[in-house]
Design a protein around this motif. Structure first.
Motif, PDB file in Angstrom:
ATOM      1  N   ILE A  53      90.584  23.044  43.749  1.00 49.36           N
ATOM      2  CA  ILE A  53      90.370  23.235  45.186  1.00 49.36           C
ATOM      3  C   ILE A  53      90.819  24.629  45.609  1.00 49.36           C
ATOM      4  O   ILE A  53      90.140  25.321  46.381  1.00 49.36           O
ATOM      5  N   GLY A  54      91.946  25.074  45.096  1.00 52.61           N
ATOM      6  CA  GLY A  54      92.439  26.418  45.423  1.00 52.61           C
ATOM      7  C   GLY A  54      91.496  27.517  44.945  1.00 52.61           C
ATOM      8  O   GLY A  54      91.254  28.496  45.649  1.00 52.61           O
ATOM      9  N   GLY A  55      90.941  27.328  43.734  1.00 53.89           N
ATOM     10  CA  GLY A  55      90.001  28.323  43.209  1.00 53.89           C
ATOM     11  C   GLY A  55      88.734  28.406  44.033  1.00 53.89           C
ATOM     12  O   GLY A  55      88.222  29.500  44.316  1.00 53.89           O
ATOM     13  N   ILE A  56      88.209  27.246  44.425  1.00 54.94           N
ATOM     14  CA  ILE A  56      86.999  27.232  45.254  1.00 54.94           C
ATOM     15  C   ILE A  56      87.264  27.897  46.598  1.00 54.94           C
ATOM     16  O   ILE A  56      86.460  28.696  47.096  1.00 54.94           O
ATOM     17  N   ALA A  57      88.409  27.599  47.195  1.00 52.94           N
ATOM     18  CA  ALA A  57      88.756  28.216  48.478  1.00 52.94           C
ATOM     19  C   ALA A  57      88.912  29.728  48.334  1.00 52.94           C
ATOM     20  O   ALA A  57      88.491  30.492  49.209  1.00 52.94           O
ATOM     21  N   TRP A  58      89.478  30.154  47.217  1.00 55.75           N
ATOM     22  CA  TRP A  58      89.689  31.596  46.986  1.00 55.75           C
ATOM     23  C   TRP A  58      88.361  32.341  46.914  1.00 55.75           C
ATOM     24  O   TRP A  58      88.253  33.484  47.338  1.00 55.75           O
ATOM     25  N   VAL A  59      87.328  31.668  46.397  1.00 54.46           N
ATOM     26  CA  VAL A  59      86.007  32.286  46.279  1.00 54.46           C
ATOM     27  C   VAL A  59      85.229  32.187  47.590  1.00 54.46           C
ATOM     28  O   VAL A  59      84.602  33.144  48.042  1.00 54.46           O
ATOM     29  N   LEU A  60      85.266  31.016  48.212  1.00 51.12           N
ATOM     30  CA  LEU A  60      84.399  30.753  49.356  1.00 51.12           C
ATOM     31  C   LEU A  60      84.930  31.327  50.668  1.00 51.12           C
ATOM     32  O   LEU A  60      84.146  31.800  51.493  1.00 51.12           O
ATOM     33  N   VAL A  61      86.224  31.295  50.881  1.00 52.40           N
ATOM     34  CA  VAL A  61      86.777  31.735  52.171  1.00 52.40           C
ATOM     35  C   VAL A  61      86.424  33.196  52.473  1.00 52.40           C
ATOM     36  O   VAL A  61      85.965  33.506  53.575  1.00 52.40           O
ATOM     37  N   PRO A  62      86.592  34.147  51.531  1.00 55.63           N
ATOM     38  CA  PRO A  62      86.179  35.526  51.842  1.00 55.63           C
ATOM     39  C   PRO A  62      84.698  35.653  52.148  1.00 55.63           C
ATOM     40  O   PRO A  62      84.299  36.439  53.015  1.00 55.63           O
ATOM     41  N   LYS A  63      83.859  34.848  51.444  1.00 56.57           N
ATOM     42  CA  LYS A  63      82.425  34.913  51.703  1.00 56.57           C
ATOM     43  C   LYS A  63      82.102  34.397  53.099  1.00 56.57           C
ATOM     44  O   LYS A  63      81.251  34.959  53.803  1.00 56.57           O
ATOM     45  N   ILE A  64      82.768  33.345  53.503  1.00 57.77           N
ATOM     46  CA  ILE A  64      82.557  32.813  54.848  1.00 57.77           C
ATOM     47  C   ILE A  64      83.008  33.826  55.891  1.00 57.77           C
ATOM     48  O   ILE A  64      82.341  34.047  56.907  1.00 57.77           O
ATOM     49  N   GLN A  65      84.141  34.458  55.627  1.00 59.23           N
ATOM     50  CA  GLN A  65      84.641  35.470  56.557  1.00 59.23           C
ATOM     51  C   GLN A  65      83.690  36.655  56.637  1.00 59.23           C
ATOM     52  O   GLN A  65      83.428  37.190  57.727  1.00 59.23           O
ATOM     53  N   ASP A  66      83.143  37.074  55.473  1.00 62.79           N
ATOM     54  CA  ASP A  66      82.188  38.184  55.464  1.00 62.79           C
ATOM     55  C   ASP A  66      80.924  37.823  56.246  1.00 62.79           C
ATOM     56  O   ASP A  66      80.370  38.654  56.972  1.00 62.79           O
ATOM     57  N   LYS A  67      80.469  36.587  56.084  1.00 62.40           N
ATOM     58  CA  LYS A  67      79.268  36.145  56.785  1.00 62.40           C
ATOM     59  C   LYS A  67      79.505  36.125  58.289  1.00 62.40           C
ATOM     60  O   LYS A  67      78.633  36.537  59.078  1.00 62.40           O
ATOM     61  N   GLN A  68      80.675  35.663  58.712  1.00 58.56           N
ATOM     62  CA  GLN A  68      81.010  35.663  60.125  1.00 58.56           C
ATOM     63  C   GLN A  68      81.094  37.085  60.654  1.00 58.56           C
ATOM     64  O   GLN A  68      80.642  37.377  61.765  1.00 58.56           O
ATOM     65  N   GLU A  69      81.668  37.976  59.848  1.00 49.97           N
ATOM     66  CA  GLU A  69      81.766  39.380  60.250  1.00 49.97           C
ATOM     67  C   GLU A  69      80.389  40.006  60.360  1.00 49.97           C
ATOM     68  O   GLU A  69      80.094  40.737  61.311  1.00 49.97           O
ATOM     69  N   GLN A  70      79.520  39.718  59.398  1.00 47.54           N
ATOM     70  CA  GLN A  70      78.166  40.262  59.420  1.00 47.54           C
ATOM     71  C   GLN A  70      77.398  39.735  60.630  1.00 47.54           C
ATOM     72  O   GLN A  70      76.660  40.478  61.273  1.00 47.54           O
ATOM     73  N   SER A  71      77.571  38.464  60.937  1.00 47.38           N
ATOM     74  CA  SER A  71      76.897  37.887  62.091  1.00 47.38           C
ATOM     75  C   SER A  71      77.313  38.587  63.374  1.00 47.38           C
ATOM     76  O   SER A  71      76.500  38.767  64.291  1.00 47.38           O
TER      77      SER A  71
END
Length: 326
Positions: A53-71
Motif C-alpha cells: 500500500i505504501g509503495g502504491i501511494a508513493w507512486v500514485l500520489v505525486p501523479k495525482i498531485q501533478d494532474k491537479q496542478e496541470q488542471s
C-alpha cells in the motif's frame, strides 16, 4: 526401621510431585499456564500488505498531485489565460501578420522578443532543440503559431540545466529551444504576448507556463497554423545577430513590413511549405498570396478557398466514345 512398603510409597509420592511440578511449569505444552506462540506468518503478511500500500501511494500520489496542478493551468473557455496565476509573467498586446524579408531586422522592444513584426518564414517548432542561437525574427513567427520558445543564457545555465529544459521541449509539438547569448536572466520562456524570466531550470513555473500557453487557442493569433517548416534548415538555421538593429530596422508598429492579409486572427491555415508562384506542373498553378515572402512557405488561408484548377488543354484529348449497342 521403615518397611519396604512404606519406602515404595514415599518414592511414588515423590514421583507424583515431580510430575505435577512439570505440568505446572508448562512442560505439557497446552495448559493454561503454558507459553503462547507468536504468529509470525500473520505478522509477515500484514507487513507485506502495508508495504505494498505504501509503495502504491508513493507512486500514485505525486501523479495525482501533478494532474491537479496541470488542471489548474490548463486553459478553458472559463479560464482563457491561466498564466495570470503564474508569478512573474509579463504580458503585452501585439498586432499579428506583419512580415519582413530574410534580410531585414526588427527593432524589438523586448529581449528576447515575444511578439511584433517577424520573418515570413517561421522557425521549425516541432520540438526542436537548437544547439546554436537562431535568428530572432524567425522564432517570433513560431510564437504566432502557438509555440513556446525556451531560451537560455549559455554562460549562466550549466549542462544539467540545459538538459532539464531540453527534456521539456524535445519531441514536443509546438515548442522550440535555443541559446540566447547576452540574455539578462539565466532562462526566459516566450509565447505570443507572454514572457517569463527564471533563474533555475527546476523552477515549477517552467511546466506551468508551457501548460498554460502552448497551443492555447485563446492566446495566439494563428490558430491551426503549422509548426513544421521544411524550408527552415534545423541543422543550419539562420544565425542569431547580436548586434543592435540599424536605423533601417522595422519598428514595432510595422512600418516597412508587409501586412499578410490572410493572417488575421481566425483565418483558416494554409498549406505549409508551398512555394510562392504556384505548384509546378499545374496549369496556372495555385496563385501566390499577397503579402507572403517570395520563396517562403505560406502559413495561412486562401481567401475564398482554393480556386478550381482547370483541366489541361495542351495535350491530346481522348475522343468521346459512342455508347455500346446491344
Amino acid at each position: 526401621m521403615p518397611s519396604k512398603t512404606s519406602a515404595k510409597s514415599a518414592k511414588a509420592i515423590k514421583a507424583a510431585g515431580k510430575s505435577a511440578g512439570a505440568s505446572r511449569k508448562g512442560g505439557g505444552g497446552g495448559g493454561l499456564g503454558g507459553k503462547r506462540q507468536i504468529p509470525w506468518l500473520m505478522i509477515g503478511a500484514v507487513v507485506c500488505v502495508l508495504a505494498l500500500i505504501g509503495g502504491i501511494a508513493w507512486v500514485l500520489v505525486p501523479k495525482i498531485q501533478d494532474k491537479q496542478e496541470q488542471s489548474k493551468y490548463t486553459p478553458s473557455a472559463q479560464k482563457k489565460d491561466p498564466s495570470d496565476q503564474i508569478s512573474g509573467v509579463v504580458k503585452k498586446e501585439y498586432p499579428a501578420g506583419l512580415h519582413i524579408t530574410g534580410t531585414q531586422r526588427v527593432a524589438y522592444d523586448q529581449t528576447p522578443p515575444f511578439g511584433g513584426p517577424h520573418d515570413g518564414s517561421w522557425a521549425a517548432c516541432t520540438g526542436v532543440v537548437y544547439p546554436t542561437a537562431i535568428r530572432t525574427e524567425n522564432a517570433v513567427h513560431s510564437l504566432e503559431h502557438g509555440a513556446i520558445w525556451i531560451t537560455y543564457n549559455p554562460d549562466k545555465v550549466d549542462k544539467a540545466g540545459v538538459d532539464a529544459l531540453a527534456a521539456k521541449v524535445k519531441g514536443k509539438p509546438y515548442s522550440l529551444m535555443s541559446p540566447y547569448p547576452g540574455l539578462d536572466s539565466p532562462i526566459s520562456l516566450q509565447s505570443w504576448g507572454h514572457q517569463l524570466k527564471l533563474n533555475s531550470a527546476d523552477d515549477k513555473r517552467v511546466t506551468q507556463f508551457i501548460t498554460a500557453l502552448r497551443l492555447n487557442q485563446y492566446a495566439y493569433p494563428e490558430v491551426g497554423a503549422d509548426c513544421a517548416n521544411p524550408t527552415f534548415k534545423t541543422d543550419n538555421p539562420p544565425p542569431f545577430d547580436a548586434s543592435a538593429p540599424g536605423p533601417d530596422a522595422v519598428p514595432m508598429d510595422g512600418t516597412g513590413a508587409t501586412k499578410a492579409q490572410n493572417e488575421s486572427p481566425g483565418a483558416t491555415p494554409g498549406i505549409p511549405g508551398m512555394p510562392a508562384g504556384g505548384i509546378p506542373g499545374l496549369p496556372g498553378g495555385i496563385p501566390s498570396l499577397p503579402g507572403e515572402t517570395p520563396g517562403a512557405p505560406t502559413d495561412s488561408g486562401l481567401p475564398g478557398g482554393i480556386p478550381t484548377i482547370p483541366a489541361p488543354t495542351d495535350g491530346p484529348t481522348q475522343p468521346e466514345q459512342p455508347a455500346p449497342t446491344q
